[in-house]
Design an enzyme around this catalytic site. Structure first.
Site, PDB file in Angstrom:
ATOM      1  N   LYS A 138       0.830  -1.209   0.000  1.00  0.00           N
ATOM      2  CA  LYS A 138       0.000   0.000   0.000  1.00  0.00           C
ATOM      3  C   LYS A 138       0.866   1.261   0.000  1.00  0.00           C
ATOM      4  O   LYS A 138       0.630   2.185  -0.784  1.00  0.00           O
ATOM      5  CB  LYS A 138      -0.906  -0.004   1.255  1.00  0.00           C
ATOM      6  CG  LYS A 138      -1.581   1.310   1.535  1.00  0.00           C
ATOM      7  CD  LYS A 138      -2.487   1.237   2.728  1.00  0.00           C
ATOM      8  CE  LYS A 138      -1.885   1.673   4.034  1.00  0.00           C
ATOM      9  NZ  LYS A 138      -1.525   3.100   4.143  1.00  0.00           N
ATOM     10  N   ASN A 139       1.873   1.275   0.874  1.00  0.00           N
ATOM     11  CA  ASN A 139       2.625   2.523   1.042  1.00  0.00           C
ATOM     12  C   ASN A 139       3.609   2.807  -0.084  1.00  0.00           C
ATOM     13  O   ASN A 139       4.228   3.867  -0.091  1.00  0.00           O
ATOM     14  CB  ASN A 139       3.358   2.528   2.397  1.00  0.00           C
ATOM     15  CG  ASN A 139       2.394   2.778   3.541  1.00  0.00           C
ATOM     16  OD1 ASN A 139       1.205   3.021   3.311  1.00  0.00           O
ATOM     17  ND2 ASN A 139       2.885   2.704   4.761  1.00  0.00           N
ATOM     18  N   ARG A 146       0.342  14.582  13.629  1.00  0.00           N
ATOM     19  CA  ARG A 146       0.833  14.349  12.266  1.00  0.00           C
ATOM     20  C   ARG A 146       0.832  15.580  11.349  1.00  0.00           C
ATOM     21  O   ARG A 146       0.114  15.640  10.352  1.00  0.00           O
ATOM     22  CB  ARG A 146       0.028  13.214  11.610  1.00  0.00           C
ATOM     23  CG  ARG A 146       0.226  11.914  12.318  1.00  0.00           C
ATOM     24  CD  ARG A 146      -0.424  10.772  11.626  1.00  0.00           C
ATOM     25  NE  ARG A 146       0.326  10.249  10.501  1.00  0.00           N
ATOM     26  CZ  ARG A 146      -0.052   9.206   9.783  1.00  0.00           C
ATOM     27  NH1 ARG A 146      -1.170   8.592  10.070  1.00  0.00           N
ATOM     28  NH2 ARG A 146       0.679   8.775   8.787  1.00  0.00           N
ATOM     29  N   ARG A 162      -8.826  -0.432   4.644  1.00  0.00           N
ATOM     30  CA  ARG A 162      -7.936   0.567   4.035  1.00  0.00           C
ATOM     31  C   ARG A 162      -6.591  -0.044   3.691  1.00  0.00           C
ATOM     32  O   ARG A 162      -5.936   0.386   2.742  1.00  0.00           O
ATOM     33  CB  ARG A 162      -7.687   1.727   5.022  1.00  0.00           C
ATOM     34  CG  ARG A 162      -8.860   2.663   5.199  1.00  0.00           C
ATOM     35  CD  ARG A 162      -8.440   3.861   6.032  1.00  0.00           C
ATOM     36  NE  ARG A 162      -7.076   4.218   5.687  1.00  0.00           N
ATOM     37  CZ  ARG A 162      -6.128   4.557   6.558  1.00  0.00           C
ATOM     38  NH1 ARG A 162      -6.389   4.635   7.831  1.00  0.00           N
ATOM     39  NH2 ARG A 162      -4.910   4.850   6.162  1.00  0.00           N
TER      40      ARG A 162
HETATM   41  C1  UD1 Z   1       4.221   6.982   6.561  1.00  0.00           C
HETATM   42  C2  UD1 Z   1       3.377   5.746   6.317  1.00  0.00           C
HETATM   43  C3  UD1 Z   1       2.795   5.260   7.643  1.00  0.00           C
HETATM   44  C4  UD1 Z   1       3.908   5.035   8.664  1.00  0.00           C
HETATM   45  C5  UD1 Z   1       4.793   6.281   8.779  1.00  0.00           C
HETATM   46  C6  UD1 Z   1       6.022   6.042   9.665  1.00  0.00           C
HETATM   47  C7  UD1 Z   1       2.563   6.108   4.075  1.00  0.00           C
HETATM   48  C8  UD1 Z   1       1.410   6.406   3.191  1.00  0.00           C
HETATM   49  N1  UD1 Z   1       2.316   6.101   5.399  1.00  0.00           N
HETATM   50  O1  UD1 Z   1       3.361   7.994   7.082  1.00  0.00           O
HETATM   51  O2  UD1 Z   1       2.127   4.026   7.390  1.00  0.00           O
HETATM   52  O3  UD1 Z   1       3.344   4.777   9.931  1.00  0.00           O
HETATM   53  O4  UD1 Z   1       5.270   6.680   7.487  1.00  0.00           O
HETATM   54  O5  UD1 Z   1       6.763   4.976   9.186  1.00  0.00           O
HETATM   55  O6  UD1 Z   1       3.661   5.835   3.612  1.00  0.00           O
HETATM   56  N2  UD1 Z   1       6.269  14.772  10.937  1.00  0.00           N
HETATM   57  C9  UD1 Z   1       6.327  16.112  11.229  1.00  0.00           C
HETATM   58  N3  UD1 Z   1       6.231  17.018  10.198  1.00  0.00           N
HETATM   59  C10 UD1 Z   1       6.083  16.617   8.905  1.00  0.00           C
HETATM   60  C11 UD1 Z   1       6.022  15.249   8.610  1.00  0.00           C
HETATM   61  C12 UD1 Z   1       6.128  14.348   9.652  1.00  0.00           C
HETATM   62  O7  UD1 Z   1       6.457  16.515  12.386  1.00  0.00           O
HETATM   63  O8  UD1 Z   1       5.989  17.484   8.008  1.00  0.00           O
HETATM   64  C13 UD1 Z   1       6.357  13.767  12.032  1.00  0.00           C
HETATM   65  C14 UD1 Z   1       5.098  12.953  12.213  1.00  0.00           C
HETATM   66  O9  UD1 Z   1       4.155  13.590  13.013  1.00  0.00           O
HETATM   67  C15 UD1 Z   1       5.642  11.685  12.840  1.00  0.00           C
HETATM   68  C16 UD1 Z   1       7.016  11.523  12.166  1.00  0.00           C
HETATM   69  O10 UD1 Z   1       7.339  12.809  11.659  1.00  0.00           O
HETATM   70  O11 UD1 Z   1       5.820  11.868  14.211  1.00  0.00           O
HETATM   71  C17 UD1 Z   1       7.056  10.527  11.042  1.00  0.00           C
HETATM   72  O12 UD1 Z   1       5.966  10.723  10.172  1.00  0.00           O
HETATM   73  P1  UD1 Z   1       6.019  10.408   8.618  1.00  0.00           P
HETATM   74  O13 UD1 Z   1       7.184   9.539   8.294  1.00  0.00           O
HETATM   75  O14 UD1 Z   1       5.871  11.677   7.857  1.00  0.00           O
HETATM   76  O15 UD1 Z   1       4.687   9.570   8.411  1.00  0.00           O
HETATM   77  P2  UD1 Z   1       3.836   9.501   7.100  1.00  0.00           P
HETATM   78  O16 UD1 Z   1       4.736   9.755   5.928  1.00  0.00           O
HETATM   79  O17 UD1 Z   1       2.613  10.341   7.249  1.00  0.00           O
END
Ligand code: UD1
Length: 420
Positions: free
Chosen positions: A22-23, A122, A399
């Site tokens: 999925k990811n 997030r 999902r």
């Molecule tokens: C992706 C995955 C999700 C997985 C996560 C962590 C997809 C579609 N989803 O989510 O399944 O659980 O990686 O492996 O690939 N953060 C910030 N600012 C930002 C972006 C992130 O503070 O602009 C923080 C988030 O709140 C979190 C951490 O960084 O604490 C990691 O998040 P992130 O790797 O961005 O998660 P996703 O990409 O949303």
């Protein structure tokens, strides 16, 4: 809304095949916006999130076609709108992945700002600041990220304050068509980022360093069509392995990738599982033994994935001994714990750590799923429970897990879907 009814106490046994990831399928679908030519995507999983991404492309005027082999062909030349509405973003945060491609190819994008969710606040500030560093004008107003650029984005040297998976993917996609070189430091090393990079390279992008924490992208003028097969889903793989270990079972998973699951496989060996591997299969055998509790800490790849934390908590809840699980990626990812305690688990939350004291068996109860991976963990809890468990709000599971009850039935589980 459906729910799942599980009669626990059966060891999982048998063979199943793992679906596409999925990811990586989600960013690859978003990447189709980077070219006028047709992209054929194979091994797409049949999941609600994939349907949502196809719907999102559809509402921009792009009409994906599903061929007779269930591959999807996307030709984005008919695009008319450059926005991702709140109705779709609220059901799937990964909709943010269209921001980079739209902005770099069409010079404009409006994407609803994803809100908080069941696993924490997030934010997407790092996506926004990186695109600003590449020359984008971005304002956040009326609940939308409104981005534009005159001419092309410029390559930039970007240091990500935190490792972000979709943030790295957004910037990498934007950089493919930017002017000059972009360097992403502290980039996510997740295999799904590598899969997206490999697809982009097949489309003609100039990317190196994927899979390391420094990714270098030299912008090119155009990208072209290609056919790409999505890698296997490591989280689906891990979820079935954990379920088999928790139920003292013996299963073989086909069409998967052991090389990207090392952190999990080493924990499963500590649990007491015998593991055999081939190039594209994994066999796990507990020889009927009760699992031993283990401790772990989630962190970005190659460490133990946050997306398997809840499932491992379910395993520890019936293991021999006490294990602690520390969550370092998301701030509030323990909602499943309260439901498991209602099933007789002995789990204490202390800050970002849970201490799990294993019990002989859980007791079935009606429980409620709060997010995708929490749902999977409650199903595992149901599988190791005496009597019956019902898991409500399972739209979360649809999902991210393809045909979960059919696959578990193939492994001998007594599980069925009923309307609530
Ligand atoms: C992706 C995955 C999700 C997985 C996560 C962590 C997809 C579609 N989803 O989510 O399944 O659980 O990686 O492996 O690939 N953060 C910030 N600012 C930002 C972006 C992130 O503070 O602009 C923080 C988030 O709140 C979190 C951490 O960084 O604490 C990691 O998040 P992130 O790797 O961005 O998660 P996703 O990409 O949303």
């Amino acid at each position: 809304m459906d729910k799942l009814i599980i009669k626990g106490g059966i060891s999982l046994k048998g063979e199943i095949r793992i679906a596409g990831a999925k990811n990586s399928a989600l960013p690859i679908l978003a990447a189709t916006l980077l070219t006028q030519e047709t992209i054929q995507i194979c091994n797409l999983p049949h999941l609600f999130d994939i349907t949502t991404m196809l719907e999102l492309l559809g509402c921009m005027g792009v009409q994906p076609i599903i061929d007779e082999k269930l591959n999807v062909e996307v030709d984005s030349s008919t695009i008319k709108h450059f926005s991702a509405p709140y109705e779709l973003v609220k059901t799937m945060r990964a909709s943010i992945l269209v921001l980079g491609p739209l902005l770099t190819r069409y010079g404009q994008a409006e994407v609803a700002l994803p809100g908080g969710c069941a696993i924490g606040s997030r934010p997407v500030n790092l996506h926004i600041s990186a695109l600003q560093a590449m020359g984008a004008d971005i304002v956040v107003e009326d609940g939308y990220i409104k981005a534009s650029v005159k001419g092309k984005l410029n390559g930039a040297h970007i240091f990500m304050d935190l490792v972000t998976v979709t943030g790295t993917e957004n910037v990498m996609m934007a950089a493919c068509l930017a002017e000059g070189q972009t360097v992403i430091e502290n980039a996510a090393r997740e295999p799904e980022v590598v899969d997206l990079a490999n697809c982009l390279v097949k489309m003609g992008a100039d990317i190196s360093g994927q899979g390391t924490d420094t990714i270098i992208i030299n912008g090119v003028k155009d990208l072209h069509g290609c056919s790409y097969s999505v890698m296997p889903d490591r989280i689906e793989t891990g979820t079935y392995l954990i379920a088999a270990a928790a139920t003292r079972g013996h299963i073989k998973l086909k069409d998967t990738r052991p090389d990207i699951l090392e952190s999990l496989l080493s924990k499963l060996e500590q649990v007491g599982a015998e593991i055999k591997l081939g190039d594209n299969w994994i066999e796990l055998n507990m020889h009927g033994k009760r699992p031993q509790a283990v401790s772990l800490r989630t962190a970005p790849y190659p460490a133990f994935p946050t997306d398997m934390q809840a499932q491992f908590t379910a395993l520890n809840s019936v293991a021999a001994g006490t294990g602690s699980i520390t969550e370092t990626v998301f701030e509030n990812r323990f909602m499943h714990v309260h439901e498991m305690n209602r099933m007789g688990a002995l789990i204490k939350v202390e800050g970002n750590t849970v201490i799990v004291q294993g019990v002989d068996a859980l007791k079935g109860a009606p429980v409620m799923a709060t997010d995708l991976r929490a749902s999977a963990s409650l199903i595992i809890a149901g599988l190791v429970s005496e009597n019956e468990t019902s898991v409500d709000r399972i739209y979360h599971i649809d999902r991210g897990y393809e045909c979960i009850e059919e696959k578990l039935q193939l492994l001998g589980a007594q599980i069925r879907r009923v309307p609530s």
